[in-house]
Design an enzyme around this catalytic site. Sequence first.
Site, mmCIF file in Angstrom:
data_model
loop_
_atom_site.group_PDB
_atom_site.id
_atom_site.type_symbol
_atom_site.label_atom_id
_atom_site.label_comp_id
_atom_site.label_asym_id
_atom_site.label_seq_id
_atom_site.Cartn_x
_atom_site.Cartn_y
_atom_site.Cartn_z
ATOM 1 N N GLY A 60 0.185 3.261 1.455
ATOM 2 C CA GLY A 60 0.746 2.016 1.252
ATOM 3 C C GLY A 60 2.383 2.677 0.846
ATOM 4 N NE ARG A 114 -3.454 1.452 3.981
ATOM 5 C CZ ARG A 114 -3.200 1.920 2.716
ATOM 6 N NH1 ARG A 114 -3.571 3.276 2.541
ATOM 7 N NH2 ARG A 114 -2.501 0.950 1.848
ATOM 8 C CG ASP A 129 -6.088 9.156 -3.468
ATOM 9 O OD1 ASP A 129 -5.631 8.264 -2.830
ATOM 10 O OD2 ASP A 129 -6.912 8.862 -4.361
ATOM 11 C CB THR A 164 0.844 5.063 -4.935
ATOM 12 O OG1 THR A 164 0.073 3.959 -5.546
ATOM 13 C CG2 THR A 164 0.487 6.400 -5.950
ATOM 14 C CG ASP A 196 -2.105 1.250 -7.154
ATOM 15 O OD1 ASP A 196 -1.730 0.221 -7.551
ATOM 16 O OD2 ASP A 196 -2.929 1.657 -6.266
ATOM 17 C CG ASP A 239 -4.023 5.421 -8.781
ATOM 18 O OD1 ASP A 239 -3.048 6.088 -8.242
ATOM 19 O OD2 ASP A 239 -4.758 4.830 -8.124
ATOM 20 N NE ARG A 264 -7.844 -1.568 -3.155
ATOM 21 C CZ ARG A 264 -6.764 -1.819 -2.258
ATOM 22 N NH1 ARG A 264 -6.378 -3.050 -2.119
ATOM 23 N NH2 ARG A 264 -6.186 -0.737 -1.609
#
Length: 327
Positions: free
Chosen positions: A14, A75, A106, A129, A131, A133, A175
Amino acid sequence: MKEINRIGVFTSGGDSPGMNAAIRAVVRTALYKNKQVTGIYHGYQGMMDGDFIPMESRSVSNIIQLGGTILKTARCLPFRTVEGRAQAYKNLVEAGIDGLVAIGGDGTFTGAEIFSREYDIPVVCIPGTIDNDLYGTDYTLGYDTATNTVIEAIDKIRDTAASHDRLFFIEVMGRDSGCIALNAGIAGGAEAILLPEKATAIDDLIQHLSKGARQQKSSSIVIVAEGDHNGGAYNVAKRVKEKFSHYDAKVSILGHLQRGGSPSSFDRVLASRMGYAAVNQLIAGNTRIMIGMRGNEICTTPLEEAINNKEYKLSEDMLEIAEVLSL
Ligand code: ATP
């Protein structure tokens, strides 16, 4: 240790704001160190297709302020196969690329780790990213910008929520990670925040909103991370409406606008520091590492650890602050 002469740089997975600033930093640091640079389009897909472009200092002019990625991203399922990676390696050898800087999440790191071991090609990764995370860094590229985008949206929605005495459910990205939801929720003064990491019962949410209503709150904002256990903002709104019918409830899904936009100054500086560090680590002979930042210091983490350590947790303090300040 083999000397690296040409560094290949690519973005994968992403996109996130700050990727361009990182590409710029990689290209200019490498040139400064008398290395050559090749841009690889569309991540691993471009590696397999030989979709390469030589990069000079002017190739990265005027991109520090741009969201997205000038090298595009993708992707790429075939890169998960032995044949796909063999094709990619053949193309790298033909183009004289002997070291890689990968910018992504990741999944990108997993591909880099496998590929680097298989073909003994050095690779350094940069966490890109929204996120936030990933293990091994306090911040990932794009997270700060995305959070600011969400706050801007919350502020605007609050104007209309307050004018109409409405209850708004705003769904934000995440998510598996509630980082954006929690931080934007605190910064935007949300009345409640629903996170993937922490199940919230609808009855508890209703009780919380009722308490606010009893304290003369006439409008409320509830932030729902897309991975919340109740199935997203529409489901939460529907279930709350069933029991809380006197409120005029609306739903707003922020979606992909959270991925775009000009990177914040924080993300631009972080990207510049990480890109610079990635090239220096590669030249110094280090491989299969992720560049991170902890406590404002640039650091490195073995890729294997960054990929496999899932011990990332939301801060209990932050969860409590969100709760205490919401009424
Ligand atoms: P985001 O956090 O935005 O999802 P990501 O880097 O995790 O970013 P992915 O789509 O999971 O995004 O991974 C990016 C690419 O990395 C994949 O499309 C694939 O080409 C490669 N990749 C992921 N896992 C593997 C694997 N096990 N083996 C080889 N390549 C992989």
